[in-house]
Design a protein around this motif. Structure first.
Motif, PDB file in Angstrom:
ATOM      1  N   UNK A 137     -80.761  19.303  73.234  1.00  0.00           N
ATOM      2  CA  UNK A 137     -81.223  18.615  74.445  1.00  0.00           C
ATOM      3  C   UNK A 137     -80.507  19.153  75.692  1.00  0.00           C
ATOM      4  N   UNK A 138     -79.224  19.500  75.568  1.00  0.00           N
ATOM      5  CA  UNK A 138     -78.489  20.054  76.714  1.00  0.00           C
ATOM      6  C   UNK A 138     -79.025  21.426  77.095  1.00  0.00           C
ATOM      7  N   UNK A 168     -75.761  27.505  78.845  1.00  0.00           N
ATOM      8  CA  UNK A 168     -76.562  27.703  77.628  1.00  0.00           C
ATOM      9  C   UNK A 168     -75.799  28.573  76.632  1.00  0.00           C
ATOM     10  N   UNK A 169     -75.181  29.648  77.121  1.00  0.00           N
ATOM     11  CA  UNK A 169     -74.387  30.518  76.249  1.00  0.00           C
ATOM     12  C   UNK A 169     -73.215  29.757  75.631  1.00  0.00           C
ATOM     13  N   UNK A 170     -72.543  28.934  76.427  1.00  0.00           N
ATOM     14  CA  UNK A 170     -71.408  28.155  75.943  1.00  0.00           C
ATOM     15  C   UNK A 170     -71.842  27.142  74.890  1.00  0.00           C
ATOM     16  N   UNK A 171     -72.952  26.454  75.125  1.00  0.00           N
ATOM     17  CA  UNK A 171     -73.428  25.430  74.177  1.00  0.00           C
ATOM     18  C   UNK A 171     -73.844  26.067  72.856  1.00  0.00           C
ATOM     19  N   UNK A 267     -83.267  14.018  80.191  1.00  0.00           N
ATOM     20  CA  UNK A 267     -82.307  14.654  79.282  1.00  0.00           C
ATOM     21  C   UNK A 267     -80.880  14.637  79.800  1.00  0.00           C
ATOM     22  N   UNK A 268     -80.663  14.179  81.024  1.00  0.00           N
ATOM     23  CA  UNK A 268     -79.324  14.247  81.611  1.00  0.00           C
ATOM     24  C   UNK A 268     -78.260  13.514  80.791  1.00  0.00           C
ATOM     25  N   UNK A 269     -78.513  12.305  80.244  1.00  0.00           N
ATOM     26  CA  UNK A 269     -77.450  11.612  79.503  1.00  0.00           C
ATOM     27  C   UNK A 269     -76.983  12.344  78.250  1.00  0.00           C
ATOM     28  N   UNK A 270     -77.844  13.188  77.660  1.00  0.00           N
ATOM     29  CA  UNK A 270     -77.440  13.863  76.429  1.00  0.00           C
ATOM     30  C   UNK A 270     -76.315  14.866  76.669  1.00  0.00           C
TER      31      UNK A 270
END
Length: 571
Positions: A137-138, A168-171, A267-270
């Motif tokens: 989701x992030x 995105x790369x970090x996640x 999607x912000x809270x996820x």
């Protein structure tokens, strides 16, 4: 004589230091001044572990303080520090964390005797599954942010497009790392591994802190925009917080812009939940660096999740979920209208006032059953369980803090009004429910698991062999269904009444916490809509209180699900 004994013990320590585990493997522990000057191998290892944890913890503390100073300066100083400066600092930390994770995956974990032990309690499947879900989701959130910034490129900086790409790369890297290596008890490169884990943990904490502050501004903007929409209907406006300055960007009247905007809000809270869960898993890995697990502990089989022996818990829990979903949809429809009705708030608070006492009674009954049982307490050192207890107690403080502030505001104003009376009962019941559930879960986590009888396992094995040899035809289908039903009833009746009630209560609380997690996560915030606390404490003060407590309350519900599932499978 004393010198001879000392020399013998010294020679004994030297002989033991060559191979510690006793299974033929050799572990070379890091030798620095404190390790060399201790009297025994056991003491050397413990002292080295403490010193490594101390210095890596100090590193993480300094990184968190530096990032907090940047974020606080962004909030309180409108000129010196901007949101772009904070993003640059976080991007540097994320790149460093990604480099360390790649080094761990390609180098540290592949060394000889690097991972001799794995902690069976660390990283259970539902925790790793939540990391995978929230991480996905992030990533989708960052995709929406990139698309939205690209559409409004005329009033956006390049950093706002570059930062989501690094995120995105970090996640992706961190999610892969935690999914495959969260159980590792690394035995080489202790200090470098601790420093890497602490830098990554500090990065996730700062990401969470920035998300919380941005969410505060976002909710404040949503409340203010309702007044604008009432006067100027038809225009879609979005305030974009940059530092503490608010730039006004007009969203084009296109479908793509609306999709990116609504998807980002949804999607912000996820993102906040993902950061908190990753922090907890990284902390357990940090505690497990250099940890040696006994052979008996390593062979200990964990109980598996089975849906046998429970009837009333799933039925009551499913009823709570279905009713809660209906209340949530009604609330969302009314809250997004230009003239929200107080009736939906009455229904919302009434749902909680009915559900919370049932949850309190279930937790109290479960705690009493724990006291009646004669199960031994599990006193084995377990970093995962210790962290679970700390997180349950700490996360519950968010909801309890908000409830107490709300009680003071309601008691000092108009408690006789229907809506305020319901809000007051909601706050009081929420405090009681958090406390009783924490006692039940923590007590259950410290109970030793008793494995099922060998006779039942033998019977199940015989039944499986018989089923595999039997050909299933259309005529035998009814008999198979009847046999499965009888087997379920037989298992349910064989369970002792204490274990049966514990399982029913645990499963009901699992489903109830899931719906209580879904409702605030997807945007139902009645504490903002009621408005009494906001007018009592002031706009800025109340938003600081709520937005630091609300993410913790959401995290508490999600973490309670994991703890209750642990209680369920060990009952």
């Amino acid at each position: 004589m004393s010198d001879k004994k000392a020399s013998k013990s010294c020679r004994h320590c030297k002989s033991r230091s060559a191979s510690v585990p006793g299974d033929g493997t050799t572990i070379h522990y890091e030798k620095f001044w404190l390790y060399r000057h201790c009297s025994s191998v056991q003491q050397r290892h413990q002292q080295a572990q403490k010193v490594g944890q101390l210095f890596s913890g100090l590193l993480a503390m300094n990184v968190v303080f530096l990032g907090s100073a940047f974020i606080s300066s962004m909030i309180f100083n409108r000129v010196a520090i901007t949101l772009a400066d904070v993003w640059i600092l976080l991007s540097i930390l994320k790149v460093l964390s990604v480099f360390w994770i790649i080094y761990y995956l390609m180098g540290t974990s592949r060394q000889p005797h690097a991972v001799l032990y794995r902690d069976s309690h660390a990283g259970p499947i539902w925790v790793r599954g939540s990391v995978l879900l929230f991480g996905s989701c992030s990533i989708l959130l960052n995709v929406f942010q990139i698309g939205y910034s690209t559409i409004l490129v005329q009033c956006k900086s390049k950093v706002e497009i570059l930062f989501p790409i690094i995120d995105i790369l970090f996640i992706c890297t961190q999610t892969y790392f935690l999914w495959h290596h969260s159980k590792d008890c690394i035995q080489v490169q202790h200090n470098f591994t601790r420093y890497g884990l602490m830098v990554t943990t500090a990065t996730n904490l700062l990401v969470w802190l920035l998300a919380v502050t941005n969410d505060t501004l976002h909710i404040e903007i949503e409340s203010q925009l309702r007044e604008v929409e009432q006067r100027f209907a038809g225009k879609a406006l979005l305030h974009i917080p940059i530092g503490n300055e608010t730039a006004l960007c007009t969203c084009p009247n296109t479908t793509s812009c609306k999709i990116f905007q609504e998807g980002y809000i949804l999607l912000y809270p996820f993102n906040t939940e993902y950061s908190l869960v990753c922090c907890s898993m990284l902390y357990v890995m940090w505690k497990n660096v250099g940890r040696r697990i006994s052979h008996h502990h390593n062979l200990e089989t964990r109980p598996k999740f089975k849906l046998r022996g429970v009837v009333f818990g799933p039925v009551l829990g499913a009823t709570a979920v279905i009713i809660g979903a209906c209340v949530f949809m009604m609330y969302q429809i009314q809250a997004t209208s230009l003239d929200p009705s107080h009736q939906v708030l009455v229904i919302y608070f009434s749902y909680y006032i009915v559900l919370l006492p049932v949850m309190c009674v279930g937790a109290v009954v479960g705690t009493l059953i724990h006291t009646l049982e004669k199960k031994e307490l599990d006193t084995v050192q377990n970093p995962t369980r210790s962290l679970d207890v700390v997180l349950l107690m700490g996360a519950a403080l968010g909801q309890i803090c908000m409830s107490y502030f709300s009680i003071v505001a309601l008691m000092a104003s108009k408690p006789k009004d229907l809506l305020n009376s319901l809000a007051l009962a909601y706050s009081v019941l929420m405090i009681i429910q958090n406390i009783t559930q924490n006692i039940f879960v923590i007590d259950g986590l410290h109970r030793r698991h008793t494995p099922p009888a060998k006779e039942e396992d033998a019977k199940e094995e015989q039944n499986r062999e018989a089923d595999s040899q039997r050909r299933v035809s259309m005529l035998e289908l009814g008999q198979e269904i009847r046999k499965a039903s009888l087997s379920y009833i037989h298992t349910y009746s064989n369970l002792s009444w204490k274990r049966r009630i514990l399982r029913e209560i645990s499963f009901f609380l699992v489903l109830s916490n899931i719906i209580l997690w879904i409702i605030p996560t997807f945007g139902s915030h009645p504490l903002f809509e009621n408005g009494l606390e906001r007018s009592f404490y002031g706009y800025s003060t109340w938003f600081v209180i709520v937005n630091f407590g609300l993410p913790l309350a959401v995290f508490y519900r999600m973490h309670s699900v994991g703890g209750l599932l642990e209680v369920y499978v060990t009952a």
